[in-house]
Design a protein around this motif. Sequence first.
Motif, PDB file in Angstrom:
ATOM      1  N   ASP A 135       0.862  -1.185   0.000  1.00 24.84           N
ATOM      2  CA  ASP A 135       0.000   0.000   0.000  1.00 24.84           C
ATOM      3  C   ASP A 135       0.897   1.233   0.000  1.00 24.84           C
ATOM      4  OD1 ASP A 135      -2.331   1.614   0.298  1.00 24.84           O
ATOM      5  OD2 ASP A 135      -1.900   1.791   2.441  1.00 24.84           O
ATOM      6  N   LEU A 136       0.481   2.220  -0.766  1.00 32.05           N
ATOM      7  CA  LEU A 136       1.258   3.456  -0.857  1.00 32.05           C
ATOM      8  C   LEU A 136       0.329   4.625  -0.545  1.00 32.05           C
ATOM      9  CD1 LEU A 136       3.911   4.920  -1.935  1.00 32.05           C
ATOM     10  CD2 LEU A 136       2.746   5.013  -4.137  1.00 32.05           C
ATOM     11  N   VAL A 137       0.673   5.434   0.446  1.00 33.30           N
ATOM     12  CA  VAL A 137      -0.091   6.652   0.704  1.00 33.30           C
ATOM     13  C   VAL A 137       0.777   7.838   0.297  1.00 33.30           C
ATOM     14  CG1 VAL A 137      -1.257   8.089   2.411  1.00 33.30           C
ATOM     15  CG2 VAL A 137      -1.404   5.604   2.582  1.00 33.30           C
ATOM     16  N   LEU A 138       0.348   8.502  -0.750  1.00 31.74           N
ATOM     17  CA  LEU A 138       1.105   9.641  -1.278  1.00 31.74           C
ATOM     18  C   LEU A 138       0.790  10.885  -0.471  1.00 31.74           C
ATOM     19  CD1 LEU A 138       0.812   9.856  -5.143  1.00 31.74           C
ATOM     20  CD2 LEU A 138       2.828   9.288  -3.791  1.00 31.74           C
ATOM     21  N   ASP A 139       1.815  11.613  -0.150  1.00 36.03           N
ATOM     22  CA  ASP A 139       1.631  12.884   0.540  1.00 36.03           C
ATOM     23  C   ASP A 139       1.465  13.987  -0.510  1.00 36.03           C
ATOM     24  OD1 ASP A 139       1.773  15.210   1.910  1.00 36.03           O
ATOM     25  OD2 ASP A 139       3.554  14.688   3.064  1.00 36.03           O
ATOM     26  N   LEU A 140       0.225  14.438  -0.700  1.00 43.77           N
ATOM     27  CA  LEU A 140      -0.028  15.501  -1.687  1.00 43.77           C
ATOM     28  C   LEU A 140      -0.592  16.749  -1.008  1.00 43.77           C
ATOM     29  CD1 LEU A 140      -1.448  13.776  -4.894  1.00 43.77           C
ATOM     30  CD2 LEU A 140       0.855  14.534  -4.409  1.00 43.77           C
ATOM     31  N   LYS A 141       0.033  17.110   0.095  1.00 41.07           N
ATOM     32  CA  LYS A 141      -0.446  18.300   0.818  1.00 41.07           C
ATOM     33  C   LYS A 141      -0.296  19.559  -0.038  1.00 41.07           C
ATOM     34  CE  LYS A 141      -0.156  16.621   5.505  1.00 41.07           C
ATOM     35  NZ  LYS A 141       0.802  15.500   5.388  1.00 41.07           N
ATOM     36  N   ALA A 142       0.677  19.561  -0.932  1.00 39.39           N
ATOM     37  CA  ALA A 142       0.833  20.709  -1.831  1.00 39.39           C
ATOM     38  C   ALA A 142      -0.429  20.899  -2.657  1.00 39.39           C
ATOM     39  CB  ALA A 142       2.040  20.499  -2.744  1.00 39.39           C
ATOM     40  N   PHE A 143      -1.033  19.770  -3.089  1.00 40.92           N
ATOM     41  CA  PHE A 143      -2.294  19.868  -3.834  1.00 40.92           C
ATOM     42  C   PHE A 143      -3.410  20.387  -2.934  1.00 40.92           C
ATOM     43  CE2 PHE A 143      -6.329  17.860  -5.064  1.00 40.92           C
ATOM     44  CZ  PHE A 143      -6.534  18.546  -6.245  1.00 40.92           C
ATOM     45  N   GLY A 144      -3.462  19.861  -1.713  1.00 45.25           N
ATOM     46  CA  GLY A 144      -4.489  20.303  -0.763  1.00 45.25           C
ATOM     47  C   GLY A 144      -4.425  21.804  -0.505  1.00 45.25           C
ATOM     48  N   SER A 145      -3.209  22.340  -0.519  1.00 49.49           N
ATOM     49  CA  SER A 145      -3.058  23.766  -0.230  1.00 49.49           C
ATOM     50  C   SER A 145      -3.609  24.646  -1.355  1.00 49.49           C
ATOM     51  CB  SER A 145      -1.580  24.104   0.019  1.00 49.49           C
ATOM     52  OG  SER A 145      -0.862  24.027  -1.195  1.00 49.49           O
ATOM     53  N   LEU A 146      -3.781  24.069  -2.543  1.00 49.85           N
ATOM     54  CA  LEU A 146      -4.341  24.824  -3.668  1.00 49.85           C
ATOM     55  C   LEU A 146      -5.856  24.866  -3.632  1.00 49.85           C
ATOM     56  CD1 LEU A 146      -2.332  23.355  -6.679  1.00 49.85           C
ATOM     57  CD2 LEU A 146      -2.059  25.613  -5.657  1.00 49.85           C
ATOM     58  N   SER A 147      -6.460  23.823  -3.048  1.00 47.68           N
ATOM     59  CA  SER A 147      -7.912  23.717  -3.170  1.00 47.68           C
ATOM     60  C   SER A 147      -8.595  24.491  -2.056  1.00 47.68           C
ATOM     61  CB  SER A 147      -8.343  22.256  -3.174  1.00 47.68           C
ATOM     62  OG  SER A 147      -8.176  21.730  -1.892  1.00 47.68           O
ATOM     63  N   ASP A 148      -9.811  24.865  -2.340  1.00 48.23           N
ATOM     64  CA  ASP A 148     -10.539  25.754  -1.460  1.00 48.23           C
ATOM     65  C   ASP A 148     -11.955  25.207  -1.340  1.00 48.23           C
ATOM     66  OD1 ASP A 148     -11.219  28.013  -0.013  1.00 48.23           O
ATOM     67  OD2 ASP A 148     -11.911  29.057  -1.813  1.00 48.23           O
ATOM     68  N   CYS A 149     -12.078  24.096  -0.606  1.00 48.49           N
ATOM     69  CA  CYS A 149     -13.406  23.492  -0.542  1.00 48.49           C
ATOM     70  C   CYS A 149     -13.658  22.904   0.826  1.00 48.49           C
ATOM     71  CB  CYS A 149     -13.568  22.433  -1.617  1.00 48.49           C
ATOM     72  SG  CYS A 149     -13.165  20.803  -1.031  1.00 48.49           S
ATOM     73  N   SER A 150     -14.898  22.501   1.057  1.00 48.01           N
ATOM     74  CA  SER A 150     -15.296  22.121   2.412  1.00 48.01           C
ATOM     75  C   SER A 150     -14.714  20.788   2.853  1.00 48.01           C
ATOM     76  CB  SER A 150     -16.810  22.076   2.517  1.00 48.01           C
ATOM     77  OG  SER A 150     -17.294  21.009   1.752  1.00 48.01           O
ATOM     78  N   LEU A 151     -14.226  19.957   1.908  1.00 46.76           N
ATOM     79  CA  LEU A 151     -13.622  18.697   2.342  1.00 46.76           C
ATOM     80  C   LEU A 151     -12.228  18.926   2.898  1.00 46.76           C
ATOM     81  CD1 LEU A 151     -14.342  15.691  -0.018  1.00 46.76           C
ATOM     82  CD2 LEU A 151     -15.268  16.194   2.216  1.00 46.76           C
ATOM     83  N   THR A 152     -11.615  20.017   2.517  1.00 48.94           N
ATOM     84  CA  THR A 152     -10.256  20.265   2.980  1.00 48.94           C
ATOM     85  C   THR A 152     -10.165  21.459   3.921  1.00 48.94           C
ATOM     86  OG1 THR A 152      -9.875  21.446   0.926  1.00 48.94           O
ATOM     87  CG2 THR A 152      -9.071  19.206   1.012  1.00 48.94           C
TER      88      THR A 152
ATOM     89  N   PHE B  67     -16.644  19.701  -4.103  1.00 47.74           N
ATOM     90  CA  PHE B  67     -15.871  19.445  -5.322  1.00 47.74           C
ATOM     91  C   PHE B  67     -14.461  20.017  -5.166  1.00 47.74           C
ATOM     92  CE2 PHE B  67     -14.616  21.093  -9.623  1.00 47.74           C
ATOM     93  CZ  PHE B  67     -14.323  19.853 -10.172  1.00 47.74           C
ATOM     94  N   VAL B  68     -13.451  19.172  -5.374  1.00 46.39           N
ATOM     95  CA  VAL B  68     -12.051  19.609  -5.304  1.00 46.39           C
ATOM     96  C   VAL B  68     -11.528  19.653  -6.730  1.00 46.39           C
ATOM     97  CG1 VAL B  68      -9.780  19.137  -4.338  1.00 46.39           C
ATOM     98  CG2 VAL B  68     -11.829  18.430  -3.079  1.00 46.39           C
ATOM     99  N   PRO B  69     -11.326  20.846  -7.294  1.00 45.18           N
ATOM    100  CA  PRO B  69     -10.967  20.936  -8.714  1.00 45.18           C
ATOM    101  C   PRO B  69      -9.690  20.166  -9.035  1.00 45.18           C
ATOM    102  CG  PRO B  69     -11.442  23.105  -7.808  1.00 45.18           C
ATOM    103  CD  PRO B  69     -11.402  22.168  -6.655  1.00 45.18           C
ATOM    104  N   GLY B  70      -9.798  19.309 -10.028  1.00 39.06           N
ATOM    105  CA  GLY B  70      -8.618  18.578 -10.497  1.00 39.06           C
ATOM    106  C   GLY B  70      -8.269  17.331  -9.715  1.00 39.06           C
ATOM    107  N   ARG B  71      -9.018  17.046  -8.653  1.00 37.24           N
ATOM    108  CA  ARG B  71      -8.620  15.957  -7.759  1.00 37.24           C
ATOM    109  C   ARG B  71      -8.429  14.622  -8.483  1.00 37.24           C
ATOM    110  NH1 ARG B  71     -12.142  14.655  -2.518  1.00 37.24           N
ATOM    111  NH2 ARG B  71     -13.768  14.611  -4.086  1.00 37.24           N
ATOM    112  N   ASN B  72      -9.457  14.174  -9.178  1.00 40.16           N
ATOM    113  CA  ASN B  72      -9.336  12.854  -9.807  1.00 40.16           C
ATOM    114  C   ASN B  72      -8.338  12.844 -10.953  1.00 40.16           C
ATOM    115  OD1 ASN B  72     -10.937  11.136  -8.255  1.00 40.16           O
ATOM    116  ND2 ASN B  72     -12.778  12.073  -9.086  1.00 40.16           N
ATOM    117  N   LEU B  73      -8.202  13.979 -11.630  1.00 41.70           N
ATOM    118  CA  LEU B  73      -7.220  14.053 -12.718  1.00 41.70           C
ATOM    119  C   LEU B  73      -5.809  13.870 -12.166  1.00 41.70           C
ATOM    120  CD1 LEU B  73      -8.629  17.171 -14.631  1.00 41.70           C
ATOM    121  CD2 LEU B  73      -9.205  14.762 -14.960  1.00 41.70           C
ATOM    122  N   ILE B  74      -5.537  14.557 -11.060  1.00 38.58           N
ATOM    123  CA  ILE B  74      -4.208  14.479 -10.430  1.00 38.58           C
ATOM    124  C   ILE B  74      -3.971  13.080  -9.860  1.00 38.58           C
ATOM    125  CG2 ILE B  74      -2.778  15.387  -8.544  1.00 38.58           C
ATOM    126  CD1 ILE B  74      -3.226  17.581 -10.492  1.00 38.58           C
TER     127      ILE B  74
END
Length: 240
Positions: A66-83, A101-108
């Motif tokens: 199992d691999l858990v990627l640290d993508l906090k840099a992505f989280g810092s870009l988004s501006d939504c209620s899940l984050t 909705f987190v823009p670009g989430r599934n694409l990334i």
Amino acid sequence: MTRTAVVLFSGGQDSTTCLAVALKKYDAVYTMGVAYGQRHAVELECRKRILEKIESVLGTHSLRSDLVLDLKAFGSLSDCSLTRPGEMIAMNPKTHLPNTFVPGRNLIFLTYAAAYAWKVGAEAVWTGVGEADYSGYPDCRENTMKALELAIDLGMETDLRIERPLMHRSKAETWLLAEETGGDALVDFIRRETHTCYEGDHEHFHEWGYGCGKCPACVLRAKGWEEYRAGRDAGRVARK
Ligand code: ZN
């Protein structure tokens, strides 16, 4: 030849169902999760427990690392209620999208998963996205997945498939898929071990699982469960 897949796995009902189907189908399955500053660490805790137990429920031996990627840099870009903590979930009047909705989430995430698939020699990436219930999320739609699959295949010169078995399934039909894959034992496991609630409530247990019972994710999950149960009582869940 060893058949290998990568599963994008969050610990929710949908991705756990995908994981179960993949474990039955492939010789080797690698899971990938993403930490991007989600509001609730409970999801990440659930996924650990699920990974420990799911193969004993299914009787498979396909699960690899199992691999858990640290993508906090992505989280810092988004501006939504899940984050962002403490914000109510609502529709954004400007975009007509839910503020979950987190823009670009599934694409990334899928692009990262594709790079991981390349590394482990996987023929497919599995994702629990679907447009039956979440048509409000443009990055969960069939056309988006087709376009992304093409972009990845061109950009990585490969023929990786993005498998999306829940694309046209309602929540009730997703429960049915779990039943077909691992019987009542898997349905019960998913009901008890997965987490879907937007509010991070993992204390209150309902017939359909843990959650606050009020947020959109809980409402959808409860409705799907009721439809699935009603379908079972009537003999089967009506397929489209
Ligand atoms: Zn909830």
